[in-house]
Write a protein that holds these residues in place. Sequence first.
Motif, PDB file in Angstrom:
ATOM      1  N   ASP A   1       5.189  -0.161  -5.400  1.00 49.39           N
ATOM      2  CA  ASP A   1       3.941  -0.353  -4.668  1.00 49.39           C
ATOM      3  C   ASP A   1       4.184  -0.256  -3.169  1.00 49.39           C
ATOM      4  O   ASP A   1       5.288  -0.498  -2.675  1.00 49.39           O
ATOM      5  N   ALA A   2       3.106   0.045  -2.467  1.00 48.17           N
ATOM      6  CA  ALA A   2       3.189   0.102  -1.009  1.00 48.17           C
ATOM      7  C   ALA A   2       3.333  -1.307  -0.448  1.00 48.17           C
ATOM      8  O   ALA A   2       2.852  -2.275  -1.042  1.00 48.17           O
ATOM      9  N   PHE A   3       4.006  -1.407   0.676  1.00 50.92           N
ATOM     10  CA  PHE A   3       4.120  -2.705   1.335  1.00 50.92           C
ATOM     11  C   PHE A   3       4.409  -2.499   2.815  1.00 50.92           C
ATOM     12  O   PHE A   3       4.832  -1.434   3.258  1.00 50.92           O
ATOM     13  N   VAL A   4       4.195  -3.549   3.573  1.00 57.91           N
ATOM     14  CA  VAL A   4       4.543  -3.607   4.995  1.00 57.91           C
ATOM     15  C   VAL A   4       5.392  -4.846   5.195  1.00 57.91           C
ATOM     16  O   VAL A   4       5.048  -5.929   4.693  1.00 57.91           O
ATOM     17  N   GLU A   5       6.500  -4.687   5.927  1.00 63.78           N
ATOM     18  CA  GLU A   5       7.355  -5.850   6.150  1.00 63.78           C
ATOM     19  C   GLU A   5       7.942  -5.794   7.553  1.00 63.78           C
ATOM     20  O   GLU A   5       8.475  -4.764   7.986  1.00 63.78           O
ATOM     21  N   LEU A   6       7.809  -6.897   8.267  1.00 64.63           N
ATOM     22  CA  LEU A   6       8.457  -7.072   9.563  1.00 64.63           C
ATOM     23  C   LEU A   6       9.505  -8.168   9.415  1.00 64.63           C
ATOM     24  O   LEU A   6       9.183  -9.298   9.023  1.00 64.63           O
ATOM     25  N   LYS A   7      10.761  -7.809   9.675  1.00 69.97           N
ATOM     26  CA  LYS A   7      11.858  -8.761   9.529  1.00 69.97           C
ATOM     27  C   LYS A   7      12.389  -9.145  10.901  1.00 69.97           C
ATOM     28  O   LYS A   7      12.969  -8.320  11.613  1.00 69.97           O
TER      29      LYS A   7
END
Length: 1401
Positions: free
Chosen positions: A440-446
């Motif tokens: 699935d699509a996702f957005v992540e800022l680490k």
Amino acid sequence: MKKLQPNPMFRANIFSLFSYWWLNDFFAEGSKRSLQEYDMLELDTSNTSAAITSDLEKNWKKEVERSIKSKTNNPSLIRAVVMTYKGRHAICGVLALLEECLRTAVPVLIAYLIKYFENQTDTPVWHAYAYAAGISVITISLAVLHHQSFYLSQRIGWHMRASTCALMYKKTLRLSQKSLNHTTTGQIVNLGATDVLRFDWLPVFLHYLWIGPLQCLVVGVILWQEFGIAILAGMGVLVLIMILQTFNGKAFGKLRSMTAVLTDERIRLMNEVVTGMRIIKMYAWEKPFAKLVSDVRRKEVKRILMASSIKAFNFCFFVCQDKILTFVTLIVYVALGGTVTASKSFLLLSISTALRLPVGFFYPRAMTYLSESLVAISRIEAFFLMSILRVVSLVTGSFLPLAIEFLSSSIVSFGRIQKYLLMEEFSEIRTNLQPKANIDAFVELKNFSGKWDLDDDSKERADITLKCINVRLEAGKLLAVIGPVGAGKSSLLSAVLGELPALKGKAIVHGKVVYSNQVPWVFSGTLRENILFGEEYEKERYDDVISACCLTKDLTLLSDGDLTLIGERGVTLSGGQKARVSLARATYKRNADICLLDDPLSAVDTTVASHIFKHCICGLMKHKARILVTHQLQLLKTVDEILIFKEGTVSDRGTYDELQAKGVDFAALLKKKEKGVAAEESIPLTPKIRRRASISGSPLLSRRNSLNTSHISIMSRLSLTEIEQEEKSMGELLPEETREQGSIEGKVYLEYFKVAANIFSLALFFIFIIASHIIYVMNDWWLSEWATSYENYVESLSMMSNSSLDESMRYSGSGQFESPTKTANLTSLTQLDSTAIFDSSFYLKVYAILSAIMVLVVLIHANIHFYICVTSGIHMHNKMFRAILRAPIRFFDTNPSGRILNRFSKDMGQIDELLPLTFMDFLWIFGVIISVLILTSVVNYFVIIVIIPLVIYFLWLRNYYLRTSRDIKRLEGTCRSPVFSLLSSTLQGLLTVRAFGVQNQFEDKFHECQDLHSASWFLFLVGSRWFGLRLDLITATFVSTVAFFSVISASLLNLNPGEIGLILTYTASLVSQFQWGVRQSAEVENLMTSVERVQQYYRIPPEAADENPDNKPPKSWPPYGAIDFKSVSFSYYKDGPDVLQNIDLEIRAKEKIGVVGRTGAGKSSLISALFRLSELTSGEIFIDGIPITPLGLQDLRSVLSIIPQDPILFTGTMRRNIDPFNKYSDEDLWNALEQVQLKDLVKSLPMKLNTELAESGSNLSVGQRQLVCLARAVLRKSKILVIDEATANVDIRTDRLIQMTIRQKFKQCTVITIAHRINTIIDSDKILVLDEGQVKEYDEPHTLLGMKDGYFARMVKSAGLSESQVLQMSPNKISNCKHPDKNYNIPSVTTPIPDDDMTIW
């Protein structure tokens, strides 16, 4: 691309290609009717923008790779261009060399023919006919060869320009925000509009940088045989002239570089003036902006005048070079004991004339154009090398003064363009745009920290925009981001898009992204095109999107539904409609996985917002990962997670219930005062005029300075019927650019000279023109007299000598120029009669005086000419600018800014730089042609037999050519506009373009626009060759006639060798020069279309006068601020529909009026009527009893203040933005800033009040810009303040701050507020409800609320609010509404805010 006509060149035979016969049908058609775009000819594949760009791009990439490997030198745009075009350019060099060999052969044959007349008795007559035939064949061959060589060279220049422009556009699509911070709209447009123009001519002249010196060497060898060591003196002078021209070229290059910077600045200022004209007029700021533009223009003109002096010097030596070389050589030759004969004199003169074109004209121009091109290349290279994937362009050469001139200017342009190409690029972080089926699509800022300007000193992190952000969003989830102005909400979206550079940590984006900007981007095109944005049209899906975004009713109100052309910057749409169109674009996008929505609901009412949230954001988008930035708290209950931003960090997070359980007060979050600004809301797109002062985290807002000049669309696949319907609707909003028909009228020329000089100056100018030509011919006539007198002297002495002596004086006819014993024999002859010595000193002195006077007069003539032309350009610019400032606002609504800016950039550039030199060429060559015709007719009147039919044919041919040529040139001008339109439209919506990943579609569209322009340019090139070839054949016929008639009629007319040498030399000089002169006359007329276009703007009907001496209001007016509308009807243009109808309205002094109504109800029209942006159709408005219609506009507008819906700031200091007139002290400015809560922010800036703001003030957030506009109003202390939806795009905290300031600081003023939010207007003294341009309700709030079926009551009800909730918003105010003088009680910051949105319309 539009359908064009089949190109007959593709099927032409060799004869047709060399003679351009295949163009005959096109010119025949052009002579019958005015040509349109569909009449242009198709391009072959090798000439298309995509093909030629591909070649240059490959070589630029090789340069980039080479520089990366070497780690020393930057990639060179020049080297890339050389590698791309060296093969074709080498072929052109061979052709140019062959052409100059033939050109040099003509004077040699003329010398042989003159020698025949000096020794007729010993030379067979067939020799003379052979020489004449040789002259004829060479002149004809020269004509054919010249035009083939010229076309091939110009084609290279065209390809260089087009490929460079395309690479610059591709670079624009990849510019990083840091790079955008270091360039401006004006600079980018100037690179594409002005700098690259040098490349068109550079290849034509560049070869003459080596051909010129080589030709000098060959000519020196030929003349050495005649004049011996004396020729070194002449060649030395020639070398000295070339050195001077080289230095001139370098000086010209420096001036060009300085001028280019000032032109960038002027175009940037004009861009701001044109795009911000509405606010300039409302603030009555025309004068300070006029001063800004005039100051920059004055500096620019100073450099242009200095460059014109250099051009005048080059021109003088161009026309006098052959005379100077002849004079110096003969002086030394006579001093060494030589004798002057006709054959010697005219061999020297004619071969010097042959050198004049390549050495005196082409060489300096090649140097100038190369200099300009190199500056352009360095500018473009700097643009390209703005980092990661670097890209490119170059340019080649030009004919020796021409070569120097073009070389100098080209160096400047190469430098400018190269600098642009080397700027840093945007970094793509979306690693996988097409997720795999099982992921699935996702957005992540680490652990993401970001900063808009990543400086080398990364240790200084106090102004970090985002700090340690950790967030992950899965498909199907909705994340809401809230926080006060400047908290970093929009910066979070920028980080996801890859626009915000990472200081540490990383952002991972897995899936296709769509984006709806806080300031919606709408391009000039149909509403459907704006929504589809390149996607295929599916009716069912499209209708679902329209319904979900609440656009169904709006489409019924538009004249052509969704095929209505919405105009530049969406001029026909309201702010709410633009926001919904932008949202619909994001919703319609197929296969989108991630939706980034930057406060799309702020500009719509509650009902619409709820509908969009339910059916669009939580409906059509429900399976996507969604980030919603919002200030509307009533929506937070249904989101999956809430991020609360504060000063660039996540201060809290969780669901609505979790946060409430923690005791989070959502309303208080938006009320808490910030100390300083650590992060900005706006998204950096707009470039700046210079490196900005360090403002905390200040990014740039999406570009609003559109230069669009025509319909820009990324076409989706529509049916033929739909396309036809669309094209029909397109013409209704934006009128086509005016394109005059027929020839340029005489009054255009008259006006051009009248604005620059008075009658006396013009009379003096024409006297110098005539005098220069008379002295120019007298110089050669005296040389002929000198040679003839010497021949007569020799002949008279020979009659007294013996026959052997006479025999030794004759020419042997052996093919050698003269017997080597002639000097000795002459000495013997002199000894026979020592009393009859020939006095050369008298002829030499007169010759020297004539030569000196000639140089002086020509130099004065050239300087006067350039001064008059440049002065004319100065006055024309001033008149046009004044006309623009005085134009009604309707003019700016119906004419795209790019169309207006085209007058100030391209047209004024041609008037300043190209027209003076072209006009000079034409006037000079025209004088030479008249001189030649008169001279040959007087000496050999038999030539008149041929002159008459040739002149008749020439006049017919010129008229025939110009009928088509004018249309071609005008088409070229109008076809150029879409190129700049797309460039500026892309800059305006760059963030959206990149977010949607449609860069390739925009590149294809740019190639299509450029191909359309190239089709017109191709016609210009081959049309010029068609005409030039026929003119050269006329010249060749004339030269051949003179040569043969000289042989035939010499004995009949008793012509001496001096006379024959004079007319042959002059007629031979017409080869190439005649067609160049006539083409320059056509080019003058073509360039005069720019003058005509500028003069069109003189005639723009102005709005009312700034001041009316007969109706000056009192200085203290208005003392109270009472406004009375009496039966007011208002239309935006003459004979247009009334948008206000019979408005009767009385606003008492100091009253606070709230204005509400649906889109199109007439709210903004009410303001337009008050500010007289157009004149009233009927009725009158009174302010404190004085009617406003008879007043001057400055007198009226200067006493009104407005805070506009879209806060517009201008490049310049904070001080100039608040106080452009410098009327207030620093203390006043600081007090105003303190009152609007901006004092701390401005104090934190390095230069404080003198801090430079970015273009459009884009290094401030939207809310901060609104506060600057409020500070303007505070300073002006006007009795009447108008607020036009000024709080639509700000959070509740900023809204309350603005309202609080207004209540406190404008307590004694009349305030009219147009607003969406109920809390903004509910505490007004009265509320005005408008609908369809009419007053529906006008009374106190509690009275209107008590009318259960009233308009306002229904509005409140539709917002989901009860009357008690509304009264709770401002209970003290409602109870005191009848006492405007009573102090207002400001609601406590802890007053609870209902969950329902406080928005109505």
